[in-house]
Design a protein around this motif. Structure first.
Motif, PDB file in Angstrom:
ATOM      1  N   GLU A  64       3.144 -31.137  43.322  1.00 50.16           N
ATOM      2  CA  GLU A  64       2.316 -32.283  42.972  1.00 50.16           C
ATOM      3  C   GLU A  64       1.111 -31.774  42.190  1.00 50.16           C
ATOM      4  O   GLU A  64       0.813 -30.578  42.176  1.00 50.16           O
ATOM      5  N   ARG A  65       0.454 -32.687  41.542  1.00 51.37           N
ATOM      6  CA  ARG A  65      -0.761 -32.295  40.843  1.00 51.37           C
ATOM      7  C   ARG A  65      -1.762 -31.753  41.862  1.00 51.37           C
ATOM      8  O   ARG A  65      -2.088 -32.431  42.834  1.00 51.37           O
ATOM      9  N   GLY A  73      -4.372 -25.005  35.596  1.00 49.53           N
ATOM     10  CA  GLY A  73      -2.986 -24.621  35.409  1.00 49.53           C
ATOM     11  C   GLY A  73      -2.087 -25.184  36.500  1.00 49.53           C
ATOM     12  O   GLY A  73      -2.492 -25.320  37.652  1.00 49.53           O
ATOM     13  N   THR A  74      -0.850 -25.510  36.135  1.00 51.49           N
ATOM     14  CA  THR A  74       0.114 -26.024  37.113  1.00 51.49           C
ATOM     15  C   THR A  74       0.720 -24.861  37.874  1.00 51.49           C
ATOM     16  O   THR A  74       1.300 -23.947  37.276  1.00 51.49           O
ATOM     17  N   GLU A  75       0.611 -24.901  39.190  1.00 55.78           N
ATOM     18  CA  GLU A  75       1.124 -23.799  40.013  1.00 55.78           C
ATOM     19  C   GLU A  75       2.638 -23.702  39.962  1.00 55.78           C
ATOM     20  O   GLU A  75       3.206 -22.609  39.998  1.00 55.78           O
ATOM     21  N   LEU A  89       0.872 -22.256  28.397  1.00 55.51           N
ATOM     22  CA  LEU A  89       0.197 -22.637  29.632  1.00 55.51           C
ATOM     23  C   LEU A  89       0.358 -24.133  29.878  1.00 55.51           C
ATOM     24  O   LEU A  89      -0.058 -24.957  29.060  1.00 55.51           O
ATOM     25  N   PHE A  90       0.973 -24.459  30.995  1.00 56.36           N
ATOM     26  CA  PHE A  90       1.091 -25.855  31.408  1.00 56.36           C
ATOM     27  C   PHE A  90      -0.131 -26.201  32.249  1.00 56.36           C
ATOM     28  O   PHE A  90      -0.462 -25.490  33.202  1.00 56.36           O
ATOM     29  N   PHE A 181       8.157 -31.960  27.568  1.00 55.07           N
ATOM     30  CA  PHE A 181       7.477 -30.827  28.185  1.00 55.07           C
ATOM     31  C   PHE A 181       6.168 -31.208  28.883  1.00 55.07           C
ATOM     32  O   PHE A 181       5.398 -30.327  29.242  1.00 55.07           O
ATOM     33  N   SER A 182       5.912 -32.480  29.080  1.00 53.82           N
ATOM     34  CA  SER A 182       4.719 -32.846  29.832  1.00 53.82           C
ATOM     35  C   SER A 182       4.956 -32.533  31.308  1.00 53.82           C
ATOM     36  O   SER A 182       6.084 -32.645  31.809  1.00 53.82           O
ATOM     37  N   PRO A 183       3.934 -32.105  32.050  1.00 55.83           N
ATOM     38  CA  PRO A 183       4.114 -31.788  33.468  1.00 55.83           C
ATOM     39  C   PRO A 183       4.730 -32.921  34.271  1.00 55.83           C
ATOM     40  O   PRO A 183       5.584 -32.690  35.137  1.00 55.83           O
TER      41      PRO A 183
END
Length: 253
Positions: A64-65, A73-75, A89-90, A181-183
């Motif tokens: 989740e966010r 950064g997205t883990e 980098l996302f 490619f969006s989170p």
């Protein structure tokens, strides 16, 4: 032909043209024996980046966010070590990483340039083939006609490879265009069918094949170096024997 009579040689004007071509096209090919190797290395790096993402997204559980900060950064989505290697980098709250957008733009540009170069080279080899055929009238060059035609054959084959490289790159981009490619979209896919890794693996494989063909193309061109050198040495020998010296435009640098 009497023993003391020299075999027929091309006229002076033609010798000068051949000498010019042998010099400058040899130098031109020295560049194209190297440039595709650099491009292939860059393409392989892009392929590795796609595989790293595909590996990560094949196994990781969608998270989740984790932060309200848009640039965090997205883990779950970032592949270990890839950010430092590729810059990809996302980030939470963001869309497709700028580095991926730039990668696709650079590959599209490479495809256009490669296709254009292949078309030019193929047209040039059509003309070179016809010109080389006329040299058969001059027995002084008869033993080197195989070398000259091998140069043309190598370049022609290289042109065909370059055209195929452009096709492979464009098809890889078509596959990547199917991925959001969006989170948010990536996490939705990871919770569902996980189709994204398959598209990335296939795209990377097309990149790999294109890189392989670039190396093979460069190898073909590199093989011409000695043939050009041998062919030009004979032309300059004929110029010298006939009492004609190369003009200023064909002197060695």
């Amino acid at each position: 032909m009497p023993e003391d009579e020299a075999p027929p040689a091309p006229p002076d004007a033609l010798l000068q043209v051949i000498d010019n071509l042998a010099r400058f096209h040899r130098e031109h090919e020295e560049y194209y024996a190297q440039a595709p190797l650099r491009q292939a290395g860059e393409l392989q790096a892009r392929s590795r980046a796609l595989k790293s993402l595909a590996d990560r997204w094949s196994d990781v559980e969608a998270g989740e966010r984790t932060s309200t900060i848009a640039f965090a950064g997205t883990e779950d989505l970032n592949a270990p070590g890839l950010v430092a290697e590729s810059g990809i980098l996302f980030m939470e709250g963001e869309g497709e990483p700028a580095e991926l957008q730039r990668m696709k733009h650079e590959v599209a540009t490479l495809a256009d340039e490669t296709e254009s170069g292949a078309a030019w080279l193929a047209r040039s080899m059509e003309q070179a083939w016809e010109i080389a055929g006329t040299l058969a009238a001059y027995s002084a060059l008869a033993d080197l006609l195989g070398e000259r035609h091998r140069i043309i054959a190598n370049d022609w084959q290289s042109a065909d490879m370059q055209a195929l490289v452009a096709r492979l790159l464009r098809r890889a981009l078509d596959l990547l265009a199917r991925v959001d490619f969006s989170p948010t979209a990536l996490r939705a896919d990871l919770r569902g069918e996980r189709r994204t890794p398959a598209y990335l693996y296939s795209s990377s494989e097309l990149f790999d094949r294109a890189a392989d063909l670039m190396v093979q193309s460069a190898t073909l061109v590199h093989e011409n170096e000695r043939r050009w050198r041998t062919f030009r040495a004979r032309v300059r020998q004929l110029q010298s024997e006939s009492g004609r010296r190369p003009g200023p435009g064909s002197a060695d640098a």
